[in-house]
Design a protein around this motif. Sequence first.
Motif, PDB file in Angstrom:
ATOM      1  N   MET A  26      12.833 -11.393  40.495  1.00 55.57           N
ATOM      2  CA  MET A  26      13.102 -10.286  41.414  1.00 55.57           C
ATOM      3  C   MET A  26      13.127  -8.993  40.625  1.00 55.57           C
ATOM      4  O   MET A  26      13.234  -9.005  39.402  1.00 55.57           O
ATOM      5  N   THR A  27      13.009  -7.885  41.328  1.00 56.57           N
ATOM      6  CA  THR A  27      13.192  -6.574  40.718  1.00 56.57           C
ATOM      7  C   THR A  27      14.255  -5.835  41.514  1.00 56.57           C
ATOM      8  O   THR A  27      14.501  -6.145  42.682  1.00 56.57           O
ATOM      9  N   MET A  28      14.885  -4.873  40.880  1.00 58.17           N
ATOM     10  CA  MET A  28      15.948  -4.104  41.523  1.00 58.17           C
ATOM     11  C   MET A  28      15.976  -2.729  40.870  1.00 58.17           C
ATOM     12  O   MET A  28      15.803  -2.613  39.659  1.00 58.17           O
ATOM     13  N   THR A  29      16.219  -1.694  41.663  1.00 56.44           N
ATOM     14  CA  THR A  29      16.349  -0.347  41.108  1.00 56.44           C
ATOM     15  C   THR A  29      17.750  -0.168  40.533  1.00 56.44           C
ATOM     16  O   THR A  29      18.689  -0.880  40.908  1.00 56.44           O
ATOM     17  N   GLY A  30      17.889   0.799  39.659  1.00 54.74           N
ATOM     18  CA  GLY A  30      19.197   1.110  39.108  1.00 54.74           C
ATOM     19  C   GLY A  30      20.181   1.544  40.185  1.00 54.74           C
ATOM     20  O   GLY A  30      21.356   1.200  40.143  1.00 54.74           O
ATOM     21  N   ASP A  31      19.693   2.303  41.175  1.00 53.43           N
ATOM     22  CA  ASP A  31      20.568   2.744  42.269  1.00 53.43           C
ATOM     23  C   ASP A  31      21.067   1.553  43.086  1.00 53.43           C
ATOM     24  O   ASP A  31      22.242   1.495  43.456  1.00 53.43           O
ATOM     25  N   ASP A  32      20.173   0.601  43.389  1.00 51.79           N
ATOM     26  CA  ASP A  32      20.581  -0.592  44.139  1.00 51.79           C
ATOM     27  C   ASP A  32      21.606  -1.400  43.355  1.00 51.79           C
ATOM     28  O   ASP A  32      22.596  -1.878  43.908  1.00 51.79           O
ATOM     29  N   TYR A  33      21.368  -1.549  42.051  1.00 49.46           N
ATOM     30  CA  TYR A  33      22.291  -2.294  41.200  1.00 49.46           C
ATOM     31  C   TYR A  33      23.675  -1.644  41.239  1.00 49.46           C
ATOM     32  O   TYR A  33      24.689  -2.311  41.434  1.00 49.46           O
ATOM     33  N   GLN A  34      23.708  -0.326  41.054  1.00 50.07           N
ATOM     34  CA  GLN A  34      24.986   0.386  41.012  1.00 50.07           C
ATOM     35  C   GLN A  34      25.725   0.272  42.339  1.00 50.07           C
ATOM     36  O   GLN A  34      26.942   0.088  42.369  1.00 50.07           O
ATOM     37  N   THR A  35      24.994   0.347  43.451  1.00 48.53           N
ATOM     38  CA  THR A  35      25.619   0.222  44.768  1.00 48.53           C
ATOM     39  C   THR A  35      26.249  -1.155  44.932  1.00 48.53           C
ATOM     40  O   THR A  35      27.405  -1.278  45.363  1.00 48.53           O
ATOM     41  N   LEU A  36      25.512  -2.199  44.573  1.00 48.34           N
ATOM     42  CA  LEU A  36      26.048  -3.559  44.677  1.00 48.34           C
ATOM     43  C   LEU A  36      27.215  -3.760  43.711  1.00 48.34           C
ATOM     44  O   LEU A  36      28.223  -4.367  44.051  1.00 48.34           O
ATOM     45  N   TRP A  37      27.077  -3.265  42.494  1.00 49.91           N
ATOM     46  CA  TRP A  37      28.116  -3.431  41.465  1.00 49.91           C
ATOM     47  C   TRP A  37      29.416  -2.779  41.909  1.00 49.91           C
ATOM     48  O   TRP A  37      30.497  -3.347  41.772  1.00 49.91           O
ATOM     49  N   SER A  38      29.323  -1.581  42.460  1.00 44.26           N
ATOM     50  CA  SER A  38      30.522  -0.841  42.875  1.00 44.26           C
ATOM     51  C   SER A  38      31.233  -1.490  44.054  1.00 44.26           C
ATOM     52  O   SER A  38      32.426  -1.299  44.241  1.00 44.26           O
ATOM     53  N   ALA A  39      30.495  -2.257  44.850  1.00 42.71           N
ATOM     54  CA  ALA A  39      31.062  -2.848  46.064  1.00 42.71           C
ATOM     55  C   ALA A  39      31.783  -4.170  45.820  1.00 42.71           C
ATOM     56  O   ALA A  39      32.434  -4.681  46.720  1.00 42.71           O
ATOM     57  N   GLN A  40      31.674  -4.732  44.625  1.00 42.29           N
ATOM     58  CA  GLN A  40      32.224  -6.060  44.368  1.00 42.29           C
ATOM     59  C   GLN A  40      33.293  -6.021  43.279  1.00 42.29           C
ATOM     60  O   GLN A  40      33.135  -5.320  42.289  1.00 42.29           O
TER      61      GLN A  40
END
Length: 106
Positions: A26-40
Amino acid sequence: DSATPAPPALDPSTVTPTTALSLTAMTMTGDDYQTLWSAQPDLINITIPFSVLPSTSDVESLLAECQIMTMASGELPAELKFFLYCRESEGSGSVYLLQLAIQKSP
């Protein structure tokens, strides 16, 4: 109060490891990663000793072979740090976010 309560803390002693986890690329953008990381919340912290300090490129290459991708990595004075992600290929297709810190010699 309309605030959503925080999820209960996970007790690592109650987690049963799976015998295998099948991952898919899979691929993921840095913004998507940060959004998911901050939510958990952080769920599990595991320490594994290394007898030899690997290089960041060796760690990234070995993990990529297992479909565990690196969002960011770097060498700090006391540790090597990696922010990683992967997606389960079966079942729910869950995305896992990981932080790996490899301590340099004490």
